[in-house]
Design a protein around this motif. Sequence first.
Motif, mmCIF file in Angstrom:
data_model
loop_
_atom_site.group_PDB
_atom_site.id
_atom_site.type_symbol
_atom_site.label_atom_id
_atom_site.label_comp_id
_atom_site.label_asym_id
_atom_site.label_seq_id
_atom_site.Cartn_x
_atom_site.Cartn_y
_atom_site.Cartn_z
ATOM 1 N N GLU A 1 2.532 6.286 -7.334
ATOM 2 C CA GLU A 1 1.481 7.053 -7.892
ATOM 3 C C GLU A 1 2.010 8.578 -7.657
ATOM 4 O O GLU A 1 1.882 9.431 -8.506
ATOM 5 C CB GLU A 1 0.268 6.813 -7.268
ATOM 6 C CG GLU A 1 -0.314 5.417 -7.811
ATOM 7 C CD GLU A 1 -1.553 5.175 -7.019
ATOM 8 O OE1 GLU A 1 -1.984 5.806 -5.907
ATOM 9 O OE2 GLU A 1 -1.984 4.174 -7.256
ATOM 10 N N ARG B 1 1.309 3.896 -3.118
ATOM 11 C CA ARG B 1 0.843 5.507 -3.027
ATOM 12 C C ARG B 1 1.890 6.332 -3.243
ATOM 13 O O ARG B 1 2.040 7.133 -3.929
ATOM 14 C CB ARG B 1 0.504 5.635 -1.540
ATOM 15 C CG ARG B 1 0.317 7.033 -1.172
ATOM 16 C CD ARG B 1 -0.822 7.752 -1.811
ATOM 17 N NE ARG B 1 -0.884 9.148 -1.263
ATOM 18 C CZ ARG B 1 -1.591 9.953 -1.573
ATOM 19 N NH1 ARG B 1 -1.955 9.852 -2.887
ATOM 20 N NH2 ARG B 1 -1.561 11.212 -1.136
ATOM 21 N N LYS C 1 0.863 -1.057 -0.191
ATOM 22 C CA LYS C 1 -0.149 -0.049 0.039
ATOM 23 C C LYS C 1 0.823 1.259 -0.021
ATOM 24 O O LYS C 1 0.568 2.257 -0.831
ATOM 25 C CB LYS C 1 -0.838 0.057 1.170
ATOM 26 C CG LYS C 1 -1.944 1.158 1.220
ATOM 27 C CD LYS C 1 -2.903 0.964 2.261
ATOM 28 C CE LYS C 1 -3.785 2.246 2.510
ATOM 29 N NZ LYS C 1 -4.587 2.019 3.874
ATOM 30 N N THR C 2 1.963 1.363 0.820
ATOM 31 C CA THR C 2 2.737 2.519 1.154
ATOM 32 C C THR C 2 3.415 2.803 -0.282
ATOM 33 O O THR C 2 3.448 3.874 -0.812
ATOM 34 C CB THR C 2 3.572 2.473 2.154
ATOM 35 O OG1 THR C 2 2.591 2.364 3.397
ATOM 36 C CG2 THR C 2 4.557 3.567 2.225
#
Length: 314
Positions: A188, A185, A181-182
């Motif tokens: 992106e 993110r 997840k990190t």
Amino acid sequence: MSCAPGNLLDPLDGAVDLAQRVIRACSADAFAADPLRIVRAYRFAAHLDFDIHAATLALIPDHAPLLATVAGERIRDELIRMLDLPHAVSSVLQMTRAGVMGAIFSTDDLPADTAAGVLGRVEALCGDLSLFGTDAELVRARLQQEAQPGITIRALAKLAAFLNGAGIPAGTASQRLMLGKTATRLLELLCSSARLIWPAPAAAPDPHALFTLFRHREPAGCEQLILPLAEGILPEDGCRHLATYLTHHHIPRGGLLLLTGDDIMTLLGLPPGRQVGEAVELLRAAQSTGEVRTRAEAQRYLAKKQLTTPDPLR
């Protein structure tokens, strides 16, 4: 089988390849047996500064499509380790021209030279951070941090550079490489950094505007300045100005504040819950913008906010 000291068992003449600094497949079906060996060959070449033997290179285009069957985390580990090297761009260019990167990301006809050009500029900046002046070592330390185990921020910045140059969406790459997840993110945010309109240094944006900008782009730090700098979107003086704010003033979420959550609950008479979180964010903004600099100022600031805010912190 035992081997006496000094007796070398080398049925494939590997010692000759080592002496000639060459990477060679052990057999014609080596890539069919495990297509990941294709990526590993390029990583070894980049790491050791070896060449891949012509006969081995000739096998790669026909076997590259098999990479679509390899688990994303296996490809990720090899690709990230290569991108983390100081001179990866040459190998990535070769991989793209041979159809390897296209096979990994299920994309045909990637613009190899364009993607390698963006990657090369970012790679050069990651290697020479002198334009950041006195903050260069802080930026270097940030790039060396891991977004998730085994994945440095530097490698993600270089991956973002390649993706932007190749026109591959960050989401597509994150899913294929099974990023957490990190890391997803952050990738992106790094890709989008080259599309932002950054504050001009002459405009001297106030600290509140900078805090708002970077609060919405967390967990990205000064690494998000490198891609727009490499693309000429962000001038060097503007980059230094923003890097100074990020490295010396901006307090990221979870960073060290002048008051703890317990301090705030005692000061304002608040129970645990949403209001404490709101007070923490108020204090984070005030510290990041320089409104408060001491513990006493922080106490007065929050006490005043509680009394004067239309929606009091209760």
